[in-house]
Structures are given as C-alpha cells and as structure tokens.
Enzyme design. Structure first.
Site, PDB file in Angstrom:
ATOM      1  N   ARG A 263     -10.351  23.871  -1.650  1.00  0.00           N
ATOM      2  CA  ARG A 263     -10.888  22.627  -1.089  1.00  0.00           C
ATOM      3  C   ARG A 263     -12.208  22.275  -1.764  1.00  0.00           C
ATOM      4  O   ARG A 263     -12.507  21.111  -1.994  1.00  0.00           O
ATOM      5  CB  ARG A 263     -11.080  22.756   0.427  1.00  0.00           C
ATOM      6  CG  ARG A 263     -11.826  21.566   1.039  1.00  0.00           C
ATOM      7  CD  ARG A 263     -11.763  21.524   2.545  1.00  0.00           C
ATOM      8  NE  ARG A 263     -11.972  22.809   3.175  1.00  0.00           N
ATOM      9  CZ  ARG A 263     -13.158  23.383   3.373  1.00  0.00           C
ATOM     10  NH1 ARG A 263     -14.256  22.788   2.947  1.00  0.00           N
ATOM     11  NH2 ARG A 263     -13.241  24.551   3.997  1.00  0.00           N
TER      12      ARG A 263
ATOM     13  N   TYR B  14     -11.190  -6.338  -0.928  1.00  0.00           N
ATOM     14  CA  TYR B  14      -9.914  -5.695  -0.618  1.00  0.00           C
ATOM     15  C   TYR B  14      -9.821  -5.448   0.886  1.00  0.00           C
ATOM     16  O   TYR B  14     -10.779  -5.005   1.521  1.00  0.00           O
ATOM     17  CB  TYR B  14      -9.805  -4.390  -1.401  1.00  0.00           C
ATOM     18  CG  TYR B  14      -8.670  -3.497  -0.983  1.00  0.00           C
ATOM     19  CD1 TYR B  14      -7.365  -3.977  -0.902  1.00  0.00           C
ATOM     20  CD2 TYR B  14      -8.899  -2.167  -0.652  1.00  0.00           C
ATOM     21  CE1 TYR B  14      -6.317  -3.160  -0.513  1.00  0.00           C
ATOM     22  CE2 TYR B  14      -7.865  -1.335  -0.268  1.00  0.00           C
ATOM     23  CZ  TYR B  14      -6.579  -1.841  -0.200  1.00  0.00           C
ATOM     24  OH  TYR B  14      -5.545  -1.025   0.193  1.00  0.00           O
TER      25      TYR B  14
ATOM     26  N   ASP C 114     -16.205  -1.207  -7.534  1.00  0.00           N
ATOM     27  CA  ASP C 114     -14.800  -0.811  -7.550  1.00  0.00           C
ATOM     28  C   ASP C 114     -14.212  -1.294  -8.871  1.00  0.00           C
ATOM     29  O   ASP C 114     -14.022  -2.495  -9.081  1.00  0.00           O
ATOM     30  CB  ASP C 114     -14.067  -1.434  -6.361  1.00  0.00           C
ATOM     31  CG  ASP C 114     -12.628  -0.953  -6.241  1.00  0.00           C
ATOM     32  OD1 ASP C 114     -12.051  -0.533  -7.261  1.00  0.00           O
ATOM     33  OD2 ASP C 114     -12.073  -1.035  -5.137  1.00  0.00           O
TER      34      ASP C 114
ATOM     35  N   LYS D 283      -3.610   3.579  -9.014  1.00  0.00           N
ATOM     36  CA  LYS D 283      -3.274   2.354  -9.730  1.00  0.00           C
ATOM     37  C   LYS D 283      -3.213   2.597 -11.244  1.00  0.00           C
ATOM     38  O   LYS D 283      -2.396   3.357 -11.729  1.00  0.00           O
ATOM     39  CB  LYS D 283      -4.262   1.261  -9.351  1.00  0.00           C
ATOM     40  CG  LYS D 283      -4.495   1.115  -7.834  1.00  0.00           C
ATOM     41  CD  LYS D 283      -3.237   0.886  -7.025  1.00  0.00           C
ATOM     42  CE  LYS D 283      -3.497   0.430  -5.606  1.00  0.00           C
ATOM     43  NZ  LYS D 283      -4.211   1.395  -4.743  1.00  0.00           N
TER      44      LYS D 283
END
Length: 408
Positions: free
Chosen positions: A75, A128, A200, A225
C-alpha cells in the site's frame, strides 16, 4: 479534513518521497517520443528484462527491524508503481509523481493535502461533473467552500477571489465544452494571491501540454483515459515539483490507500509507450471529424480548439502541441435528436470515458455530467461529446455523417 495542518508528518521509514531526478533509461535531452518509451522503465537489473516486472508481493522482507530495500508494504509503495510514478513525473517535467486507483482518487488526495475547513476553491464554470460532485457532496459538507467561474474571464476570476481561496482548479481543455484556459495567465493571478494552481491535464496529456512549465503547481490525470489508452484500466496520477506538498499528498495516498494494483500500473505503463503516436493519429482524426461537423446542417455549434473560430484557438496554439482528440457539438434539433444521434452510430460506441484507441460518443447531460444536473454547471441537453479514436478517418466521418443525416 479535521486534522490540524502538519498532520502529514510521519516516520522517515514509513514512506519515502517519490522524487525522480532522472528516472528510467531515458536522458533529459531526449525528445518526448523517446522518453515516453523509456521513462521509468530501465531494464530490470536482475534479469535484463526490457519491461518492468509486475511485482505482486504485498509485503517485503526487511534485513533488520527498520532496515529495508526501499519497500515494506505494497500500500505504501510497490516496484511496478514506482516505475509508473517515475514515468509520469518525467513526462510532466516534475521531480515527483504519484499513482492512484482512479482519477478521482488523485483529485481527492490533492484536495485533502491542501484544504482545511474554511478554505475556498475556484473551479471552472464548466468543470467535469465528477470534480463538481467531489467538492459539492464530499468537501462542502466538511467545511470547504467553492465557486464556479469562467477561467477565461480574468476579471471575473479576480472578482470571485476570497482571502481564504487556497486552490485554483483548472481544466484545459475543459470537459465537455473544450474551453481553453491560458494557464500562464491564471497562474500569475493565483500566485499573486497566494493560492496553488492545479491543472487537470487529462484531455491534453503531457504530449500536447506541459502545465508545470507554464507555472502550475500540480498536474492531475485520469490515467484511465489517454495515458492508458485502451479502455482496460482505471487509474489516476499526480505530478508536481514542490517537495513538501508531495510529502503531504504521499501521506494521504498511503493513509487512505487509494492506490493502483501492480497489474494496473503495468497496463498504464504499456499504454504510455504509444501515447505520442496515438495522440498524433487522434488529433488528425479529430480535425477531420470537426470539419464534417462544421459543415453539416444538423449541427448548430462545434466545440473544437483546432477550429480557427474557437474562442480559445490562439491560446491553444500557443500552449499546446496540437488540439487534442476530443470534439463536442450541439445538435440543432435539440435534446431528443441528440439522444437519438448517440444511439445511431456504428463505429462510435455509445459509452462513457474517453481517450482510448476506439472512438466513443456520449450524451453528457445524462451520462458523464448527470451529477451536475440542476446546478450552475448543468450541461446543455443538446450537447454531444466525441472521443475520437485511431480508426480510419474516412470511416469515422462516414459513420457520423450517416447518423447526422438521420436526425437532420
């Protein structure tokens, strides 16, 4: 959200900073198309493998208590994730890169690392829907305030500023209206007022746009993406130069645990290798699609930065290598015709997401931006968003023309 500033301080052995001064097997003077193949991905020193191994271990043997070889628990860090983080950092021109389980997890970590109750964030007027939802439904109840402002209008942006504004959250091009924001100009405005600028860069990718070089403080990605590029992985990434803020974000990354698995990291690394060649093809195809839409009578408005008539065309030409693979448009006959259109294409698949090799079509008002319905960020129901893939341009144009003729 309620912890005092400084809560991120931790034992030095718990997490190490993700600083990558010259990661991987590429050189700092290599072209992007070379670095995208080699960054963070030097041959494996044990076997000579040219692809970084997928390290599935959840824990790592220590030589003595508190003495390890860079990894303790997956982790906190993982060798495959380290390779991805180094790759993203180098491509964005940053010393620090961090990988997350999704783009929203990346956004959440940045916001948590910077904001405290009473702080204020300025987001785009056409942000967004997921970013809006995160701020309005998660951070606002915890005491964070936000405003949605047109980032192109610097006077409006300055007018929305508050003494407690800590972050200017920028998308460029925006999702889904493809508004282009002058990163250097808004960064100057924010820095003069003591705020950080987060960009972004999902739509543009580091191949087309370098926000940190234009003055921004932090870059975030949905690596689902364009970075992944094949609709087969969900992930997020952060790149930045500030050492202390990188420590804060790394603390949240470890404490909240929204980290990608090693196989997810491998898939994003594999996708990144072809980013430049994919983007070149997608940009070329998007230009062909935008040309069709501009002349078709069923279309009332085309939103594509590559068109000379786009309001942000000159800014995009100055700060981007090319204009991207996303195109949006409004259907002249209205929302019912838009819904019919998106279900009528053959090659453009009706699906959310974007940036992959296959072309996608969607109706933002009822799909990706449904969470913004009824808010100031609500999307025109006649709007259609296209993610243009790498298929043959003539085939894509023919597919869209057939669907447009049917609703026109």
């Amino acid at each position: 959200m309620t912890a005092k500033r400084g809560f991120w301080r931790r034992s030095p052995r718990t997490l190490r900073a993700r600083r990558h001064p010259n990661p991987g097997g590429s050189g700092g003077d290599d072209a992007f198309e070379t670095r995208v193949v080699h960054a963070g991905q030097a041959p494996d020193p044990t076997t000579g493998a040219v692809v970084p191994p997928i390290s599935l271990a959840s824990t790592f043997v220590q030589d003595a208590v508190g003495s390890h070889r860079g990894y303790e628990y997956a982790r906190s860090s993982n060798p495959t994730r380290t390779a991805l983080e180094a790759c993203v950092a180098e491509l964005e021109g940053a010393p620090h890169g961090l990988a997350f389980a999704s783009g929203m997890a990346a956004e959440d970590a940045v916001l948590r690392a910077v904001l405290r109750p009473g702080d204020h964030v300025v987001i785009p007027a056409d942000a967004y829907g997921g970013t809006y939802r995160l701020l309005a439904r998660v951070f606002e109840p915890a005491g964070v305030t936000w405003s949605a402002v047109d980032h192109v209008d610097l006077d409006a942006l300055a007018g929305a500023w508050r003494d407690d504004t800590k972050i200017l959250w920028v998308e460029t091009p925006t999702n889904p209206l493809l508004t282009v924001v002058d990163i250097a100009a808004v960064t100057r405005l924010a820095h003069e007022r003591g705020a950080r600028v987060v960009v972004d860069n999902t739509f543009a990718t580091p191949y087309l746009q370098q926000p940190l070089a234009l003055g921004a403080d932090v870059v975030v990605h949905s690596s689902t993406k364009y970075l992944g590029g094949h609709s087969d992985v969900v992930g997020g990434a952060v790149a930045l130069a500030d050492d202390e803020l990188a420590e804060h974000i790394a603390f949240v990354q470890n404490a909240a645990g929204a980290v990608p698995g090693p196989f997810d990291c491998y898939l994003v690394l594999r996708g990144i290798k072809t980013l430049a060649v994919r983007m070149d093809r997608q940009c070329a195809n998007a230009r062909a699609v935008a040309a069709l839409l501009s002349e078709h009578p069923a279309v009332s408005r085309v939103l594509y930065p590559g068109l000379p008539g786009h309001p942000g065309h000159d800014v995009a030409r100055r700060q981007m290598r090319d204009y991207g693979g996303m195109v949006s448009f409004t259907v002249a006959a209205g929302d019912e015709a838009a819904v019919k259109l998106v279900a009528s294409t053959r090659l453009f698949a009706l699906a959310e997401s974007l940036g992959a090799v296959e072309s996608l079509i969607e109706h933002p008002a009822e799909m990706t931006h449904a969470s913004a319905a009824g808010s100031p960020l609500a999307v025109d129901p006649a709007l259609v968003r296209l993610s243009v893939g790498i298929e043959n341009a003539e085939d894509l144009v023919a597919d869209l023309r057939h669907a447009l003729d049917a609703v026109g």
